[in-house]
Design a protein around this motif. Structure first.
Motif, PDB file in Angstrom:
ATOM      1  N   ALA A 169      10.307  38.328 -38.311  1.00  0.00           N
ATOM      2  CA  ALA A 169       9.830  38.532 -36.871  1.00  0.00           C
ATOM      3  C   ALA A 169       9.175  37.049 -36.404  1.00  0.00           C
ATOM      4  O   ALA A 169       9.350  36.784 -35.354  1.00  0.00           O
ATOM      5  CB  ALA A 169       8.892  39.569 -36.563  1.00  0.00           C
ATOM      6  N   GLY A 170       8.976  36.379 -37.405  1.00  0.00           N
ATOM      7  CA  GLY A 170       8.373  35.039 -37.186  1.00  0.00           C
ATOM      8  C   GLY A 170       7.012  35.050 -36.571  1.00  0.00           C
ATOM      9  O   GLY A 170       6.799  35.656 -35.735  1.00  0.00           O
ATOM     10  N   GLY A 171       6.033  34.410 -37.345  1.00  0.00           N
ATOM     11  CA  GLY A 171       4.853  34.008 -36.952  1.00  0.00           C
ATOM     12  C   GLY A 171       3.639  35.274 -37.257  1.00  0.00           C
ATOM     13  O   GLY A 171       2.459  35.450 -36.726  1.00  0.00           O
ATOM     14  N   ILE A 172       4.373  36.486 -37.996  1.00  0.00           N
ATOM     15  CA  ILE A 172       3.284  37.458 -38.541  1.00  0.00           C
ATOM     16  C   ILE A 172       2.454  37.054 -39.682  1.00  0.00           C
ATOM     17  O   ILE A 172       1.344  37.394 -39.796  1.00  0.00           O
ATOM     18  CB  ILE A 172       4.185  38.811 -38.807  1.00  0.00           C
ATOM     19  N   PRO A 225       0.201  41.443 -36.435  1.00  0.00           N
ATOM     20  CA  PRO A 225       1.225  42.006 -35.514  1.00  0.00           C
ATOM     21  C   PRO A 225       1.367  41.594 -34.259  1.00  0.00           C
ATOM     22  O   PRO A 225       0.645  41.087 -33.671  1.00  0.00           O
ATOM     23  CB  PRO A 225       0.873  43.816 -35.378  1.00  0.00           C
ATOM     24  N   ARG A 226       2.627  41.431 -33.839  1.00  0.00           N
ATOM     25  CA  ARG A 226       3.174  40.953 -32.541  1.00  0.00           C
ATOM     26  C   ARG A 226       3.485  41.690 -31.370  1.00  0.00           C
ATOM     27  O   ARG A 226       3.142  41.245 -30.403  1.00  0.00           O
ATOM     28  CB  ARG A 226       4.360  39.938 -32.723  1.00  0.00           C
ATOM     29  N   ARG A 227       3.407  42.912 -31.702  1.00  0.00           N
ATOM     30  CA  ARG A 227       3.434  44.156 -30.698  1.00  0.00           C
ATOM     31  C   ARG A 227       2.587  45.042 -31.204  1.00  0.00           C
ATOM     32  O   ARG A 227       2.171  45.311 -32.330  1.00  0.00           O
ATOM     33  CB  ARG A 227       4.985  44.759 -30.678  1.00  0.00           C
ATOM     34  N   THR A 228       2.031  45.854 -29.945  1.00  0.00           N
ATOM     35  CA  THR A 228       1.223  47.080 -30.249  1.00  0.00           C
ATOM     36  C   THR A 228       2.045  47.920 -30.721  1.00  0.00           C
ATOM     37  O   THR A 228       2.810  48.645 -29.704  1.00  0.00           O
ATOM     38  CB  THR A 228       0.487  47.255 -28.937  1.00  0.00           C
ATOM     39  N   ALA A 250      -1.569  44.328 -30.663  1.00  0.00           N
ATOM     40  CA  ALA A 250      -0.939  42.917 -30.831  1.00  0.00           C
ATOM     41  C   ALA A 250      -1.660  41.822 -31.049  1.00  0.00           C
ATOM     42  O   ALA A 250      -2.849  41.838 -30.200  1.00  0.00           O
ATOM     43  CB  ALA A 250       0.069  42.790 -29.583  1.00  0.00           C
ATOM     44  N   GLY A 251      -1.678  41.014 -32.101  1.00  0.00           N
ATOM     45  CA  GLY A 251      -2.493  39.769 -31.932  1.00  0.00           C
ATOM     46  C   GLY A 251      -3.680  40.003 -32.840  1.00  0.00           C
ATOM     47  O   GLY A 251      -4.310  39.187 -33.243  1.00  0.00           O
TER      48      GLY A 251
END
Length: 133
Positions: free
Chosen positions: A22-25, A35-38, A99-100
């Motif tokens: 996913a890149g950046g996790i 996590p990039r998404r909730t 997310a975040g």
């Protein structure tokens, strides 16, 4: 090998990315997964002590959640072992992540002195996988 101080909760060092599609996790600078998404995620983590005295050690999966004060201590595993045993701690759980927010693996031991852990990425590891519905 990494030395973990006695009677102190320590963030486990996660300094190698084996896979991040996913890149950046993976945030290796802070030993965190973000996590990039909730959504709901499958979270697994593993830790291994090189040797162990007959006292307790714990691995704590820590998830930042702004809705809780203090942040959520999602799952904790505690084991007692015999002298000289290699101790593997494993956690697998599902959790609704925001997310975040970050996930950390923290470890604790109270053997009376510093305790060595393995530093091999395949042994000291944490993974998240988004559960799609």
């Amino acid at each position: 090998q990494i030395s973990i101080a006695n009677n102190t909760v320590t963030v486990a060092t996660l300094n190698t990315i084996l896979y991040d599609n996913a890149g950046g996790i993976c945030d290796v600078a802070n030993s965190q997964l973000i996590p990039r998404r909730t959504n709901k995620y499958l979270i697994t983590a593993g830790y291994r002590w090189v040797t162990q005295s007959a006292n307790a050690s714990r691995m704590i999966l820590w998830i930042e959640n702004p809705l809780l004060v203090p942040p959520a201590n999602v799952q904790q595993l505690e084991v007692s072992t015999l002298n000289g045993c290699i101790t593997n701690l494993m956690i697998a759980t599902t959790y609704e992540c925001i997310a975040g927010n970050y996930l950390e693996m923290r470890v604790f031991q109270n053997t009376g002195g510093p305790l060595l852990s393995n530093s091999i990425a395949e042994i000291i590891h944490m993974e998240i996988a988004e559960i799609l519905s």
